[in-house]
Design an enzyme around this catalytic site. Structure first.
Site, PDB file in Angstrom:
ATOM      1  N   CYS A 186      13.856  45.401-106.504  1.00 40.57           N
ATOM      2  CA  CYS A 186      15.434  45.868-106.339  1.00 40.57           C
ATOM      3  C   CYS A 186      15.702  45.561-104.838  1.00 40.57           C
ATOM      4  CB  CYS A 186      15.323  47.401-106.676  1.00 40.57           C
ATOM      5  SG  CYS A 186      13.858  48.178-106.213  1.00 40.57           S
ATOM      6  N   HIS A 192      18.625  52.192-101.739  1.00 38.74           N
ATOM      7  CA  HIS A 192      17.969  51.870-100.717  1.00 38.74           C
ATOM      8  C   HIS A 192      18.738  51.381 -99.769  1.00 38.74           C
ATOM      9  CE1 HIS A 192      14.256  52.242-103.287  1.00 38.74           C
ATOM     10  NE2 HIS A 192      14.421  50.899-103.647  1.00 38.74           N
TER      11      HIS A 192
HETATM   12  N1  LIG Z   1      12.901  52.163-109.775  1.00 37.97           N
HETATM   13  C1  LIG Z   1      13.484  51.305-109.498  1.00 37.97           C
HETATM   14  O1  LIG Z   1      14.148  50.976-108.448  1.00 37.97           O
HETATM   15  C2  LIG Z   1      13.034  49.626-109.773  1.00 37.97           C
HETATM   16  C3  LIG Z   1      14.037  48.890-109.581  1.00 37.97           C
HETATM   17  C4  LIG Z   1      13.696  47.251-110.222  1.00 37.97           C
HETATM   18  C5  LIG Z   1      12.543  47.106-110.841  1.00 37.97           C
HETATM   19  N2  LIG Z   1      11.685  48.163-111.097  1.00 37.97           N
HETATM   20  C6  LIG Z   1      10.360  47.795-112.008  1.00 37.97           C
HETATM   21  O2  LIG Z   1      10.722  48.323-113.169  1.00 37.97           O
HETATM   22  C7  LIG Z   1       9.477  48.813-113.896  1.00 37.97           C
HETATM   23  C8  LIG Z   1       9.540  50.255-114.412  1.00 37.97           C
HETATM   24  O3  LIG Z   1      10.260  51.097-113.392  1.00 37.97           O
HETATM   25  P1  LIG Z   1      10.736  52.516-113.585  1.00 37.97           P
HETATM   26  O4  LIG Z   1      11.171  52.778-112.090  1.00 37.97           O
HETATM   27  O5  LIG Z   1      11.505  52.574-114.489  1.00 37.97           O
HETATM   28  O6  LIG Z   1       9.380  53.190-113.671  1.00 37.97           O
HETATM   29  P2  LIG Z   1       9.243  54.798-114.572  1.00 37.97           P
HETATM   30  O7  LIG Z   1      10.324  55.779-114.379  1.00 37.97           O
HETATM   31  O8  LIG Z   1       7.807  55.055-114.153  1.00 37.97           O
HETATM   32  O9  LIG Z   1       9.067  54.253-116.131  1.00 37.97           O
HETATM   33  C9  LIG Z   1       7.944  53.559-116.713  1.00 37.97           C
HETATM   34  C10 LIG Z   1       8.258  53.255-118.141  1.00 37.97           C
HETATM   35  O10 LIG Z   1       7.324  52.569-118.550  1.00 37.97           O
HETATM   36  C11 LIG Z   1       6.711  53.185-119.613  1.00 37.97           C
HETATM   37  N3  LIG Z   1       5.301  52.734-119.794  1.00 37.97           N
HETATM   38  C12 LIG Z   1       4.485  52.915-119.065  1.00 37.97           C
HETATM   39  N4  LIG Z   1       3.102  52.636-119.322  1.00 37.97           N
HETATM   40  C13 LIG Z   1       3.370  52.118-120.499  1.00 37.97           C
HETATM   41  C14 LIG Z   1       2.418  51.499-121.464  1.00 37.97           C
HETATM   42  N5  LIG Z   1       0.966  51.176-121.314  1.00 37.97           N
HETATM   43  N6  LIG Z   1       3.131  50.907-122.614  1.00 37.97           N
HETATM   44  C15 LIG Z   1       4.293  51.363-122.980  1.00 37.97           C
HETATM   45  N7  LIG Z   1       5.386  51.774-122.079  1.00 37.97           N
HETATM   46  C16 LIG Z   1       4.560  52.248-120.961  1.00 37.97           C
HETATM   47  C17 LIG Z   1       6.780  54.622-119.489  1.00 37.97           C
HETATM   48  O11 LIG Z   1       6.670  55.143-120.907  1.00 37.97           O
HETATM   49  P3  LIG Z   1       6.459  56.800-120.898  1.00 37.97           P
HETATM   50  O12 LIG Z   1       7.727  57.661-120.330  1.00 37.97           O
HETATM   51  O13 LIG Z   1       6.003  56.883-122.363  1.00 37.97           O
HETATM   52  O14 LIG Z   1       5.282  57.172-119.971  1.00 37.97           O
HETATM   53  C18 LIG Z   1       8.355  54.545-119.010  1.00 37.97           C
HETATM   54  O15 LIG Z   1       9.306  54.092-120.093  1.00 37.97           O
HETATM   55  C19 LIG Z   1       8.282  48.694-112.885  1.00 37.97           C
HETATM   56  O16 LIG Z   1       7.688  47.551-113.002  1.00 37.97           O
HETATM   57  C20 LIG Z   1       9.130  48.610-111.369  1.00 37.97           C
HETATM   58  O17 LIG Z   1       8.382  48.033-110.505  1.00 37.97           O
HETATM   59  C21 LIG Z   1      11.975  49.294-110.478  1.00 37.97           C
END
Ligand SMILES: NC(=O)c1ccc[n+]([C@@H]2O[C@H](COP(=O)([O-])OP(=O)(O)OC[C@H]3O[C@@H](n4cnc5c(N)ncnc54)[C@H](OP(=O)(O)O)[C@@H]3O)[C@@H](O)[C@H]2O)c1
Length: 327
Positions: free
Chosen positions: A131, A245
């Site tokens: 991001c 950010h």
């Molecule tokens: N946050 C940011 O600013 C941002 C920006 C760009 C990219 N990203 C990337 O996007 C990804 C997700 O980030 P996030 O911020 O959305 O994280 P998050 O809020 O922690 O959400 C994680 C998601 O993944 C699911 N998950 C986790 N383990 C799983 C598994 N074993 N099988 C299936 N689903 C699973 C979770 O489901 P449950 O709710 O059921 O646990 C939840 O829906 C990461 O790779 C991160 O690096 C994040």
């Protein structure tokens, strides 16, 4: 346009929730929206347009068919399931860093390198950069194209939401505890309690002393800008901000350029807002962005010795990554 079948893997997370809203507000005809997450979320009911979608457990599904599969469930999930969806014909759009440096996987920022997706990639996978790299390359692109850049040095001030919903919860819980005079809860998601604190580490620290986040910034910027020798050093800092950010960027050019020229170039960028002027004009902060879908730049200034400085802020969850979603 025919209606398309979409799966969102990680639908209950911070990024997944924004993706659902983005799809909802788009004109894209959707024949089926499948929401997938871990077993923890099974049975959750999420609204999409006029329907209620029930969240399914990813590890129990039988078929991985979709036209488009958005992955935002972390690296391990993308690495395991991304190729399975791609093998069944889905175009996988991945938010993790599982394939970003794979030469068969385009790393795409639509405003920077739309041609990377001129043809469907053989791998069936498209990567979305980190991001904070997105907003950085969006500001750097016009400058590295027009001038010879000697080196770039930057500090990022990354919000708790960059660590997902658990990161936001940890900051809010810690803040409540501190304001109530209680001991902060033990840090689980960040290396130290984040409330009322600043942590000079985002991601694991490698043996060379850089963090994985800092290494990603360099590798992804080089790949996106097509500059394999770009000199770029970053320090990534976690700050007690819920979302958004900022980045303070210092740019050394080999030629002398008037600051007005730098500002003019930045005003031509799509989905970009430059604030120019004196103290009354203002500048973006994570809590005050005029439009969360675009990149904001201000404090463009030049020092007598030649370096240029920029203050860049974007909403890491909402910044427009898929400008041409409906095309
Ligand atoms: N946050 C940011 O600013 C941002 C920006 C760009 C990219 N990203 C990337 O996007 C990804 C997700 O980030 P996030 O911020 O959305 O994280 P998050 O809020 O922690 O959400 C994680 C998601 O993944 C699911 N998950 C986790 N383990 C799983 C598994 N074993 N099988 C299936 N689903 C699973 C979770 O489901 P449950 O709710 O059921 O646990 C939840 O829906 C990461 O790779 C991160 O690096 C994040």
């Amino acid at each position: 346009m025919r209606a398309i079948d979409i799966s969102i893997i990680g639908a209950t997370g911070a990024v997944g929730a924004e993706l659902i809203k983005l799809l909802e507000s788009s004109q894209l005809p959707v024949s089926r929206l499948r929401l997938l997450a871990s077993r923890t979320s099974v049975g959750r009911r999420l609204r999409f347009r006029d329907e209620i979608c029930i969240v399914e457990p990813l590890d129990e599904i039988d078929d991985t068919q979709a036209d488009i599969a958005f992955f935002s469930a972390g690296r391990a999930v993308s690495a395991k399931y991304g190729p399975l969806f791609a093998a069944q014909g889905a175009l996988v759009i991945d938010n993790s860093n599982a394939f970003r440096m794979n030469p068969d996987v385009p790393l795409l920022v639509p405003q920077i390198n739309p041609n990377a997706l001129a043809a469907r990639p053989r791998s069936g996978i498209v990567e979305n950069p980190n991001c904070s790299a997105i907003q950085l390359v969006r500001a750097l692109r016009p400058l590295v194209t027009a001038f010879h850049v000697h080196q770039i040095i930057l500090t990022t001030y990354q919000a708790a939401s960059g660590g997902g919903l658990k990161g936001i919860d940890e900051l809010l819980e810690g803040s409540r505890a501190a304001l109530a005079g209680r001991a902060p809860p033990r840090a689980k998601h960040f290396p130290f309690p984040l409330a009322f604190n600043v942590i000079p580490q985002v991601g694991e620290i490698t043996s060379e002393g850089v963090t994985l986040e800092e290494r990603k910034r360099l590798q992804e910027s080089r790949k996106l800008l097509g500059l394999p020798h770009l000199r770029l050093t970053s320090s990534c800092v976690r700050v007690p901000v819920v979302n958004g950010h900022p980045e303070a960027v210092y740019l050394e050019l080999e030629e002398s350029v008037h600051v007005v020229q730098v500002r003019e170039l930045l005003t031509l960028e799509p989905d970009f807002r430059l604030s120019v002027g004196g103290p009354h004009v203002g500048y973006p902060t994570p809590r005050h962005l005029t439009d969360p879908a675009i990149v904001h730049v201000a404090r463009v200034k030049v020092n007598p010795e030649n370096p240029y400085c920029l203050w860049i802020v974007a909403d890491n969850l909402k910044v427009r990554r898929l400008t041409h979603l409906s095309s």
